[in-house]
Motif scaffolding. Structure first.
Motif, PDB file in Angstrom:
ATOM      1  N   LEU A 270       0.842  -1.202   0.000  1.00  0.00           N
ATOM      2  CA  LEU A 270       0.000   0.000   0.000  1.00  0.00           C
ATOM      3  C   LEU A 270       0.876   1.251   0.000  1.00  0.00           C
ATOM      4  CD1 LEU A 270      -2.511  -1.046   2.831  1.00  0.00           C
ATOM      5  CD2 LEU A 270      -2.819  -1.290   0.350  1.00  0.00           C
ATOM      6  N   ALA A 271       0.380   2.311  -0.629  1.00  0.00           N
ATOM      7  CA  ALA A 271       1.125   3.585  -0.633  1.00  0.00           C
ATOM      8  C   ALA A 271       0.891   4.286   0.698  1.00  0.00           C
ATOM      9  CB  ALA A 271       0.673   4.452  -1.795  1.00  0.00           C
ATOM     10  N   ALA A 272       1.910   4.278   1.559  1.00  0.00           N
ATOM     11  CA  ALA A 272       1.773   4.885   2.891  1.00  0.00           C
ATOM     12  C   ALA A 272       1.440   6.372   2.772  1.00  0.00           C
ATOM     13  CB  ALA A 272       3.056   4.681   3.697  1.00  0.00           C
ATOM     14  N   GLY A 273       2.005   7.032   1.753  1.00  0.00           N
ATOM     15  CA  GLY A 273       1.745   8.468   1.569  1.00  0.00           C
ATOM     16  C   GLY A 273       0.261   8.742   1.369  1.00  0.00           C
ATOM     17  N   TRP A 274      -0.410   7.874   0.621  1.00  0.00           N
ATOM     18  CA  TRP A 274      -1.852   8.044   0.375  1.00  0.00           C
ATOM     19  C   TRP A 274      -2.620   7.871   1.689  1.00  0.00           C
ATOM     20  CZ3 TRP A 274      -6.399   5.293   0.857  1.00  0.00           C
ATOM     21  CH2 TRP A 274      -7.488   5.771   0.136  1.00  0.00           C
ATOM     22  N   LEU A 275      -2.260   6.849   2.460  1.00  0.00           N
ATOM     23  CA  LEU A 275      -2.959   6.598   3.732  1.00  0.00           C
ATOM     24  C   LEU A 275      -2.820   7.808   4.664  1.00  0.00           C
ATOM     25  CD1 LEU A 275      -1.677   2.935   4.398  1.00  0.00           C
ATOM     26  CD2 LEU A 275      -3.933   3.583   3.519  1.00  0.00           C
ATOM     27  N   ILE A 276      -1.596   8.360   4.709  1.00  0.00           N
ATOM     28  CA  ILE A 276      -1.327   9.490   5.615  1.00  0.00           C
ATOM     29  C   ILE A 276      -2.092  10.732   5.147  1.00  0.00           C
ATOM     30  CG2 ILE A 276       0.504  11.022   6.468  1.00  0.00           C
ATOM     31  CD1 ILE A 276       2.427   8.563   6.133  1.00  0.00           C
ATOM     32  N   ASP A 315       3.726   8.975  16.439  1.00  0.00           N
ATOM     33  CA  ASP A 315       2.657   8.227  17.108  1.00  0.00           C
ATOM     34  C   ASP A 315       1.276   8.719  16.687  1.00  0.00           C
ATOM     35  OD1 ASP A 315       4.660   6.830  18.299  1.00  0.00           O
ATOM     36  OD2 ASP A 315       4.545   7.869  20.230  1.00  0.00           O
ATOM     37  N   ALA A 316       1.152  10.047  16.518  1.00  0.00           N
ATOM     38  CA  ALA A 316      -0.158  10.600  16.136  1.00  0.00           C
ATOM     39  C   ALA A 316      -0.547  10.137  14.732  1.00  0.00           C
ATOM     40  CB  ALA A 316      -0.103  12.134  16.201  1.00  0.00           C
ATOM     41  N   VAL A 317       0.402  10.137  13.807  1.00  0.00           N
ATOM     42  CA  VAL A 317       0.112   9.712  12.428  1.00  0.00           C
ATOM     43  C   VAL A 317      -0.244   8.227  12.408  1.00  0.00           C
ATOM     44  CG1 VAL A 317       1.133   9.366  10.135  1.00  0.00           C
ATOM     45  CG2 VAL A 317       1.519  11.521  11.357  1.00  0.00           C
ATOM     46  N   ARG A 318       0.533   7.441  13.127  1.00  0.00           N
ATOM     47  CA  ARG A 318       0.251   5.990  13.163  1.00  0.00           C
ATOM     48  C   ARG A 318      -1.151   5.728  13.722  1.00  0.00           C
ATOM     49  NH1 ARG A 318       5.205   2.805  15.867  1.00  0.00           N
ATOM     50  NH2 ARG A 318       4.390   1.000  14.752  1.00  0.00           N
ATOM     51  N   ALA A 319      -1.498   6.458  14.794  1.00  0.00           N
ATOM     52  CA  ALA A 319      -2.810   6.246  15.418  1.00  0.00           C
ATOM     53  C   ALA A 319      -3.926   6.629  14.441  1.00  0.00           C
ATOM     54  CB  ALA A 319      -2.909   7.063  16.710  1.00  0.00           C
ATOM     55  N   SER A 320      -3.762   7.747  13.736  1.00  0.00           N
ATOM     56  CA  SER A 320      -4.807   8.175  12.781  1.00  0.00           C
ATOM     57  C   SER A 320      -4.988   7.150  11.676  1.00  0.00           C
ATOM     58  CB  SER A 320      -4.435   9.500  12.108  1.00  0.00           C
ATOM     59  OG  SER A 320      -4.348  10.535  13.018  1.00  0.00           O
ATOM     60  N   VAL A 321      -3.873   6.684  11.125  1.00  0.00           N
ATOM     61  CA  VAL A 321      -3.952   5.731  10.004  1.00  0.00           C
ATOM     62  C   VAL A 321      -4.552   4.415  10.489  1.00  0.00           C
ATOM     63  CG1 VAL A 321      -2.550   4.332   8.404  1.00  0.00           C
ATOM     64  CG2 VAL A 321      -2.144   6.804   8.606  1.00  0.00           C
ATOM     65  N   HIS A 322      -4.178   4.012  11.684  1.00  0.00           N
ATOM     66  CA  HIS A 322      -4.729   2.762  12.209  1.00  0.00           C
ATOM     67  C   HIS A 322      -6.237   2.895  12.445  1.00  0.00           C
ATOM     68  CE1 HIS A 322      -5.611  -0.590  14.915  1.00  0.00           C
ATOM     69  NE2 HIS A 322      -4.700  -1.187  14.169  1.00  0.00           N
ATOM     70  N   GLU A 323      -6.633   4.032  12.994  1.00  0.00           N
ATOM     71  CA  GLU A 323      -8.053   4.238  13.284  1.00  0.00           C
ATOM     72  C   GLU A 323      -8.876   4.254  11.991  1.00  0.00           C
ATOM     73  OE1 GLU A 323      -8.842   7.483  16.125  1.00  0.00           O
ATOM     74  OE2 GLU A 323     -10.504   7.973  14.776  1.00  0.00           O
ATOM     75  N   PHE A 325      -7.928   3.129   8.786  1.00  0.00           N
ATOM     76  CA  PHE A 325      -7.800   2.013   7.832  1.00  0.00           C
ATOM     77  C   PHE A 325      -7.517   0.656   8.494  1.00  0.00           C
ATOM     78  CE2 PHE A 325      -6.360   5.867   5.607  1.00  0.00           C
ATOM     79  CZ  PHE A 325      -7.246   5.871   4.535  1.00  0.00           C
ATOM     80  N   GLY A 326      -7.228   0.668   9.788  1.00  0.00           N
ATOM     81  CA  GLY A 326      -6.862  -0.592  10.453  1.00  0.00           C
ATOM     82  C   GLY A 326      -5.503  -1.105  10.008  1.00  0.00           C
ATOM     83  N   VAL A 327      -4.660  -0.222   9.462  1.00  0.00           N
ATOM     84  CA  VAL A 327      -3.341  -0.620   8.943  1.00  0.00           C
ATOM     85  C   VAL A 327      -2.260  -0.027   9.848  1.00  0.00           C
ATOM     86  CG1 VAL A 327      -1.731  -0.321   7.002  1.00  0.00           C
ATOM     87  CG2 VAL A 327      -4.154  -0.759   6.552  1.00  0.00           C
ATOM     88  N   ASP A 328      -1.235  -0.851  10.165  1.00  0.00           N
ATOM     89  CA  ASP A 328      -0.132  -0.369  11.010  1.00  0.00           C
ATOM     90  C   ASP A 328       0.992   0.172  10.144  1.00  0.00           C
ATOM     91  OD1 ASP A 328      -1.188  -0.975  13.509  1.00  0.00           O
ATOM     92  OD2 ASP A 328      -0.644  -3.092  13.270  1.00  0.00           O
ATOM     93  N   LEU A 329       1.453   1.358  10.457  1.00  0.00           N
ATOM     94  CA  LEU A 329       2.598   1.926   9.744  1.00  0.00           C
ATOM     95  C   LEU A 329       3.865   1.647  10.538  1.00  0.00           C
ATOM     96  CD1 LEU A 329       1.419   5.475   8.575  1.00  0.00           C
ATOM     97  CD2 LEU A 329       1.627   3.382   7.211  1.00  0.00           C
ATOM     98  N   GLU A 330       4.898   1.191   9.825  1.00  0.00           N
ATOM     99  CA  GLU A 330       6.183   0.928  10.492  1.00  0.00           C
ATOM    100  C   GLU A 330       7.174   2.022  10.100  1.00  0.00           C
ATOM    101  OE1 GLU A 330       9.669  -2.435  10.485  1.00  0.00           O
ATOM    102  OE2 GLU A 330       7.762  -2.961   9.573  1.00  0.00           O
ATOM    103  N   PRO A 331       7.737   2.727  11.079  1.00  0.00           N
ATOM    104  CA  PRO A 331       8.698   3.782  10.733  1.00  0.00           C
ATOM    105  C   PRO A 331       9.955   3.205  10.076  1.00  0.00           C
ATOM    106  CG  PRO A 331       7.972   4.001  13.007  1.00  0.00           C
ATOM    107  CD  PRO A 331       7.493   2.668  12.527  1.00  0.00           C
ATOM    108  N   GLU A 332      10.575   3.979   9.187  1.00  0.00           N
ATOM    109  CA  GLU A 332      11.810   3.535   8.522  1.00  0.00           C
ATOM    110  C   GLU A 332      13.063   3.823   9.362  1.00  0.00           C
ATOM    111  OE1 GLU A 332      11.470   3.978   3.763  1.00  0.00           O
ATOM    112  OE2 GLU A 332      13.337   4.700   4.602  1.00  0.00           O
ATOM    113  N   PRO A 333      13.207   5.026   9.922  1.00  0.00           N
ATOM    114  CA  PRO A 333      14.483   5.338  10.595  1.00  0.00           C
ATOM    115  C   PRO A 333      14.654   4.633  11.930  1.00  0.00           C
ATOM    116  CG  PRO A 333      13.162   7.341  10.200  1.00  0.00           C
ATOM    117  CD  PRO A 333      12.283   6.169   9.942  1.00  0.00           C
ATOM    118  N   LEU A 334      15.918   4.470  12.298  1.00  0.00           N
ATOM    119  CA  LEU A 334      16.259   3.911  13.613  1.00  0.00           C
ATOM    120  C   LEU A 334      16.070   5.012  14.666  1.00  0.00           C
ATOM    121  CD1 LEU A 334      17.906   1.615  15.243  1.00  0.00           C
ATOM    122  CD2 LEU A 334      19.853   3.140  14.900  1.00  0.00           C
TER     123      LEU A 334
END
Ligand SMILES: Cc1cc2nc3c(=O)[nH]c(=O)nc-3n(C[C@H](O)[C@H](O)[C@H](O)COP(=O)(O)OP(=O)(O)OC[C@H]3O[C@@H](n4cnc5c(N)ncnc54)[C@H](O)[C@@H]3O)c2cc1C
Length: 336
Positions: A270-276, A315-323, A325-334
């Motif tokens: 999925l295109a994470a940019g679209w979800l966000i 955390d706020a972006v992940r929570a919005s996307v999860h709420e 679409f029910g999809v979990d976003l995984e961050p890229e950077p360490l």
């Protein structure tokens, strides 16, 4: 080789976050690396390249070690590939540009990715339809446990999408010291990525050279991504989530516009940019950080932000996307 105390890492990370390293060392050789590690004893170690894929969330009590081993050379060819060796401390973008100046194709789709060459295998850097694993033959690394330099074949690197063994079982266990790249003698452009093919088609060039492809990639990147020297960022902040076909089908019923790319194993990326963007974050700020107005996948430092602010927005972006679409976003950077 000198170990310096209490160094501000702001100039050494592209998100431009403040953090103090209690000890800092730039190593120009394997001997330097060994000496710095020996002097550090049991202390914590952070290997830092160009700092373009890290979030410095707090001060680092330990040794920040930068492998700046230089050198790029043609090793020869085997009738099928040219073999090139690049030191871990070489800028990746400069190494790509250097191969193109020699007239060697192979790395053009990976033009202009920030950071040092030694970090490129960590997340198997990728862009415009090509990942590092397509061009890496093997790499050299210092094993921090045995103290020996060893080689890893491409298979041993266990590459995946923005993933490798160095992010998992061997995280913090090795310092990559050099890459061995293989560039095809019978070069063909790789234009599977639609946006790139369209960009080249619009120039009217029907038989593009490696240079033409690189120019098109560079133009696309410059249009979409902010210059981190002006607006601190770490490129794409989240990975594109990969889901199974059932999940994708369910998502499409609820959100017919969802953008997904079928993978060869049957899964869908999925295109994470679209979800966000759909979750309302494109161009929106939280404190001194925000999601970039031209590409919602890029988290930017509007000026003077701290690592804590970056993590709050993550955390706020992940929570919005999860709420939504029910999809979990995984961050890229360490996160350090
Ligand atoms: C504007 C922008 C655009 C970007 N575009 C892309 C893109 O298109 N595709 C993509 O894949 N990435 C992209 N990135 C992310 C980043 O550039 C890459 O991940 C890059 O390889 C990181 O290199 P670095 O030297 O900055 O690594 P750092 O951020 O310094 O380190 C990243 C990780 O690698 C480890 N590491 C670094 N060097 C070594 C070494 N020699 N040995 C062992 N471990 C090491 C670190 O400990 C850390 O875990 C982008 C970043 C920015 C800022």
């Amino acid at each position: 080789m000198k170990v310096i105390e209490n160094v501000d890492l702001r100039p050494f990370n592209t998100l431009q976050l403040p953090a103090i390293a209690s000890r800092y060392c730039e190593a120009a050789s394997v001997d330097d690396l060994r000496a710095a590690l020996a002097a550090n004893g049991e202390g914590r170690v952070l290997i830092l390249g160009g700092g373009s894929n890290v979030v410095l969330a707090q001060d680092f009590d330990g040794l920040v070690l930068r492998p700046l081993l230089r050198g790029r050379e043609l090793l020869g060819d085997d009738g099928e590939y040219r073999h090139v060796r690049v030191g871990a401390g070489e800028s990746w973008a400069d190494a790509v540009a250097w191969t193109l100046e020699q007239g060697w194709g192979g790395l053009e789709n990976l033009s202009l990715i920030p950071g040092l060459s030694g970090a490129a295998p960590i997340q198997n850097i990728g862009a415009y339809g090509v990942e590092l694993e397509a061009v890496l033959d093997r790499l050299e690394a210092l094993d921090l446990v045995s103290g020996e330099v060893r080689e890893f074949t491409r298979a041993e690197c266990r590459f995946g999408y923005r993933d490798s063994v160095f992010k998992r079982e061997l995280a913090g266990r090795v310092v990559i010291t050099a890459l061995r790249l293989k560039l095809p003698l019978d070069w063909q452009p790789r234009l599977g990525y639609r946006e790139l093919a369209d960009a080249l088609a619009s120039t009217g060039i029907d038989r593009p050279s490696p240079r033409d492809v690189a120019d098109a990639v560079i133009a696309l990147r410059q249009r979409k991504l902010p210059d981190w020297r002006v607006l601190g960022n770490a490129g794409s902040f989240f990975k594109n989530p990969v889901v199974n076909t059932d999940t994708y089908a369910t998502l499409r019923i609820a959100h017919p516009g969802v953008v997904g790319h079928q993978q060869s194993d049957g899964s869908v990326k999925l295109a994470a940019g679209w979800l966000i963007e759909q979750a309302g974050w494109k161009g929106r700020d939280l404190g001194r950080v925000g999601m970039y107005e031209r590409q919602a996948l890029v988290l930017v430092n509007r000026g003077g932000a701290t690592g804590a602010e970056v993590l709050a927005l993550r955390d706020a972006v992940r929570a919005s996307v999860h709420e939504r679409f029910g999809v979990d976003l995984e961050p890229e950077p360490l996160v350090v």
